[in-house]
Scaffold this active site. Structure first.
Site, PDB file in Angstrom:
ATOM      1  N   PRO A   9     -54.190 -57.413  18.876  1.00  0.00           N
ATOM      2  CA  PRO A   9     -55.486 -57.952  19.287  1.00  0.00           C
ATOM      3  C   PRO A   9     -55.827 -59.304  18.682  1.00  0.00           C
ATOM      4  O   PRO A   9     -55.520 -59.579  17.523  1.00  0.00           O
ATOM      5  CB  PRO A   9     -56.478 -56.883  18.820  1.00  0.00           C
ATOM      6  CG  PRO A   9     -55.764 -56.113  17.782  1.00  0.00           C
ATOM      7  CD  PRO A   9     -54.311 -56.141  18.163  1.00  0.00           C
ATOM      8  N   ASN A  10     -56.467 -60.111  19.512  1.00  0.00           N
ATOM      9  CA  ASN A  10     -56.988 -61.445  19.155  1.00  0.00           C
ATOM     10  C   ASN A  10     -55.911 -62.510  18.959  1.00  0.00           C
ATOM     11  O   ASN A  10     -56.243 -63.676  18.749  1.00  0.00           O
ATOM     12  CB  ASN A  10     -57.886 -61.378  17.905  1.00  0.00           C
ATOM     13  CG  ASN A  10     -59.089 -60.501  18.130  1.00  0.00           C
ATOM     14  OD1 ASN A  10     -59.787 -60.663  19.133  1.00  0.00           O
ATOM     15  ND2 ASN A  10     -59.330 -59.550  17.246  1.00  0.00           N
ATOM     16  N   ARG A  17     -58.568 -69.728  16.896  1.00  0.00           N
ATOM     17  CA  ARG A  17     -59.078 -68.694  16.029  1.00  0.00           C
ATOM     18  C   ARG A  17     -58.824 -69.028  14.554  1.00  0.00           C
ATOM     19  O   ARG A  17     -57.672 -69.092  14.134  1.00  0.00           O
ATOM     20  CB  ARG A  17     -58.358 -67.401  16.385  1.00  0.00           C
ATOM     21  CG  ARG A  17     -58.680 -66.249  15.509  1.00  0.00           C
ATOM     22  CD  ARG A  17     -57.721 -65.086  15.791  1.00  0.00           C
ATOM     23  NE  ARG A  17     -58.091 -63.979  14.953  1.00  0.00           N
ATOM     24  CZ  ARG A  17     -57.288 -63.007  14.576  1.00  0.00           C
ATOM     25  NH1 ARG A  17     -56.054 -62.982  14.995  1.00  0.00           N
ATOM     26  NH2 ARG A  17     -57.721 -62.062  13.788  1.00  0.00           N
ATOM     27  N   TYR A  22     -54.934 -69.091  10.299  1.00  0.00           N
ATOM     28  CA  TYR A  22     -53.805 -68.795  11.195  1.00  0.00           C
ATOM     29  C   TYR A  22     -53.076 -70.023  11.709  1.00  0.00           C
ATOM     30  O   TYR A  22     -52.076 -69.899  12.415  1.00  0.00           O
ATOM     31  CB  TYR A  22     -54.283 -67.924  12.370  1.00  0.00           C
ATOM     32  CG  TYR A  22     -54.849 -66.601  11.914  1.00  0.00           C
ATOM     33  CD1 TYR A  22     -54.042 -65.665  11.267  1.00  0.00           C
ATOM     34  CD2 TYR A  22     -56.193 -66.286  12.093  1.00  0.00           C
ATOM     35  CE1 TYR A  22     -54.547 -64.457  10.829  1.00  0.00           C
ATOM     36  CE2 TYR A  22     -56.718 -65.083  11.661  1.00  0.00           C
ATOM     37  CZ  TYR A  22     -55.888 -64.166  11.029  1.00  0.00           C
ATOM     38  OH  TYR A  22     -56.389 -62.974  10.588  1.00  0.00           O
ATOM     39  N   ASN A  73     -46.535 -57.807  15.636  1.00  0.00           N
ATOM     40  CA  ASN A  73     -47.679 -58.200  14.806  1.00  0.00           C
ATOM     41  C   ASN A  73     -48.840 -57.328  15.276  1.00  0.00           C
ATOM     42  O   ASN A  73     -49.484 -57.637  16.281  1.00  0.00           O
ATOM     43  CB  ASN A  73     -48.002 -59.682  14.985  1.00  0.00           C
ATOM     44  CG  ASN A  73     -49.143 -60.099  14.051  1.00  0.00           C
ATOM     45  OD1 ASN A  73     -49.833 -59.254  13.492  1.00  0.00           O
ATOM     46  ND2 ASN A  73     -49.355 -61.396  13.897  1.00  0.00           N
ATOM     47  N   ALA A  76     -55.163 -56.644  13.703  1.00  0.00           N
ATOM     48  CA  ALA A  76     -56.146 -55.792  13.017  1.00  0.00           C
ATOM     49  C   ALA A  76     -55.752 -54.316  13.024  1.00  0.00           C
ATOM     50  O   ALA A  76     -56.122 -53.556  12.112  1.00  0.00           O
ATOM     51  CB  ALA A  76     -57.523 -55.972  13.660  1.00  0.00           C
ATOM     52  N   GLU A  97     -42.251 -55.697  11.188  1.00  0.00           N
ATOM     53  CA  GLU A  97     -43.684 -56.040  11.201  1.00  0.00           C
ATOM     54  C   GLU A  97     -43.851 -57.472  10.698  1.00  0.00           C
ATOM     55  O   GLU A  97     -43.283 -57.829   9.653  1.00  0.00           O
ATOM     56  CB  GLU A  97     -44.424 -55.067  10.281  1.00  0.00           C
ATOM     57  CG  GLU A  97     -45.918 -55.327  10.160  1.00  0.00           C
ATOM     58  CD  GLU A  97     -46.579 -54.382   9.157  1.00  0.00           C
ATOM     59  OE1 GLU A  97     -45.968 -53.364   8.760  1.00  0.00           O
ATOM     60  OE2 GLU A  97     -47.719 -54.686   8.758  1.00  0.00           O
ATOM     61  N   HIS A  99     -46.667 -60.876  10.047  1.00  0.00           N
ATOM     62  CA  HIS A  99     -48.034 -61.402   9.958  1.00  0.00           C
ATOM     63  C   HIS A  99     -47.966 -62.894   9.674  1.00  0.00           C
ATOM     64  O   HIS A  99     -47.175 -63.340   8.835  1.00  0.00           O
ATOM     65  CB  HIS A  99     -48.815 -60.713   8.833  1.00  0.00           C
ATOM     66  CG  HIS A  99     -48.950 -59.249   9.060  1.00  0.00           C
ATOM     67  ND1 HIS A  99     -49.862 -58.721   9.936  1.00  0.00           N
ATOM     68  CD2 HIS A  99     -48.263 -58.203   8.546  1.00  0.00           C
ATOM     69  CE1 HIS A  99     -49.730 -57.400   9.958  1.00  0.00           C
ATOM     70  NE2 HIS A  99     -48.762 -57.052   9.123  1.00  0.00           N
ATOM     71  N   ARG A 106     -55.556 -61.609   0.861  1.00  0.00           N
ATOM     72  CA  ARG A 106     -56.829 -61.754   1.558  1.00  0.00           C
ATOM     73  C   ARG A 106     -57.791 -60.629   1.155  1.00  0.00           C
ATOM     74  O   ARG A 106     -57.739 -60.167   0.027  1.00  0.00           O
ATOM     75  CB  ARG A 106     -56.564 -61.803   3.069  1.00  0.00           C
ATOM     76  CG  ARG A 106     -55.645 -62.972   3.466  1.00  0.00           C
ATOM     77  CD  ARG A 106     -55.416 -63.047   4.958  1.00  0.00           C
ATOM     78  NE  ARG A 106     -56.673 -63.216   5.674  1.00  0.00           N
ATOM     79  CZ  ARG A 106     -56.796 -63.048   6.989  1.00  0.00           C
ATOM     80  NH1 ARG A 106     -55.738 -62.725   7.719  1.00  0.00           N
ATOM     81  NH2 ARG A 106     -57.970 -63.212   7.564  1.00  0.00           N
TER      82      ARG A 106
HETATM   83  C1  DQA Z   1     -52.694 -60.774  11.082  1.00  0.00           C
HETATM   84  C2  DQA Z   1     -53.427 -60.277   9.827  1.00  0.00           C
HETATM   85  C3  DQA Z   1     -54.427 -59.200  10.186  1.00  0.00           C
HETATM   86  O1  DQA Z   1     -55.100 -58.741   9.022  1.00  0.00           O
HETATM   87  C4  DQA Z   1     -55.449 -59.742  11.146  1.00  0.00           C
HETATM   88  O2  DQA Z   1     -56.350 -58.722  11.543  1.00  0.00           O
HETATM   89  C5  DQA Z   1     -54.855 -60.421  12.320  1.00  0.00           C
HETATM   90  C6  DQA Z   1     -53.663 -61.238  12.149  1.00  0.00           C
HETATM   91  C7  DQA Z   1     -51.749 -61.974  10.765  1.00  0.00           C
HETATM   92  O3  DQA Z   1     -50.897 -62.253  11.600  1.00  0.00           O
HETATM   93  O4  DQA Z   1     -51.900 -62.626   9.737  1.00  0.00           O
HETATM   94  O5  DQA Z   1     -55.397 -60.365  13.429  1.00  0.00           O
HETATM   95  O6  DQA Z   1     -51.885 -59.724  11.584  1.00  0.00           O
END
Ligand code: DQA
Length: 146
Positions: A9-10, A17, A22, A73, A76, A97, A99, A106
């Site tokens: 998501p997002n 964003r 990011y 990835n 959230a 996985e 990120h 964080r």
């Molecule tokens: C994320 C880290 C997550 O905590 C966050 O909710 C994201 C992006 C990252 O790629 O750094 O949406 O997965």
């Protein structure tokens, strides 16, 4: 060999964003960089992005037989989704996985990944490089799976 890259998501909003966290790179640019890496390594890559937990669970449930490895990835959902964790565990396809940000540097709630125990490994904190490094790891895992 086919590898699936799954964006949670997002991540469709990357570029706009929170660029201080990011970066300014868009999901399209990440995907193009992965396509280039895939071509260099003579593997096929597909992409899937969803903001919906159930859609991600459904997608993971369909990958057996089609893909040899997955880069995910979970965004959230990393910190909340037992359903995605169970889906990865259920299909038995090696997963990496990734990120963009360093989730351990964080907020407290980001320090726990429910996904980490069911993947082969995690790469966190290197921006776009997290995906590229994760993809290379997935190729190696896929070779073993064939
Ligand atoms: C994320 C880290 C997550 O905590 C966050 O909710 C994201 C992006 C990252 O790629 O750094 O949406 O997965």
């Amino acid at each position: 060999m086919k590898i699936l890259v799954l964006h949670g998501p997002n991540l469709n909003l990357l570029g706009k964003r929170e660029p201080d966290i990011y970066g300014k790179v868009t999901i399209q640019r990440i995907n193009r960089a992965l396509e280039k890496l895939a071509a260099e390594n003579k593997v096929t890559v597909d992409f899937f992005q969803s903001n919906h937990e159930g859609e991600i669970v459904d997608k993971i449930g369909r990958i057996r037989g089609e893909y040899q490895a997955v880069v995910i990835n979970p965004a959230a959902y990393t910190h909340t989704s037992v359903a995605i964790r169970d889906a990865i565990s259920a299909v038995g396809i090696p997963a990496v996985e990734v990120h963009l940000s360093n989730i351990y540097a964080r907020e407290d709630f980001r320090r726990q990944s429910l996904i980490a125990p069911v993947v082969k490994g995690q790469i966190s904190g290197f921006g776009v490089q997290s995906y590229l490094l994760g993809f290379l790891a997935a190729i190696e895992l896929g070779k073993k799976k064939k």
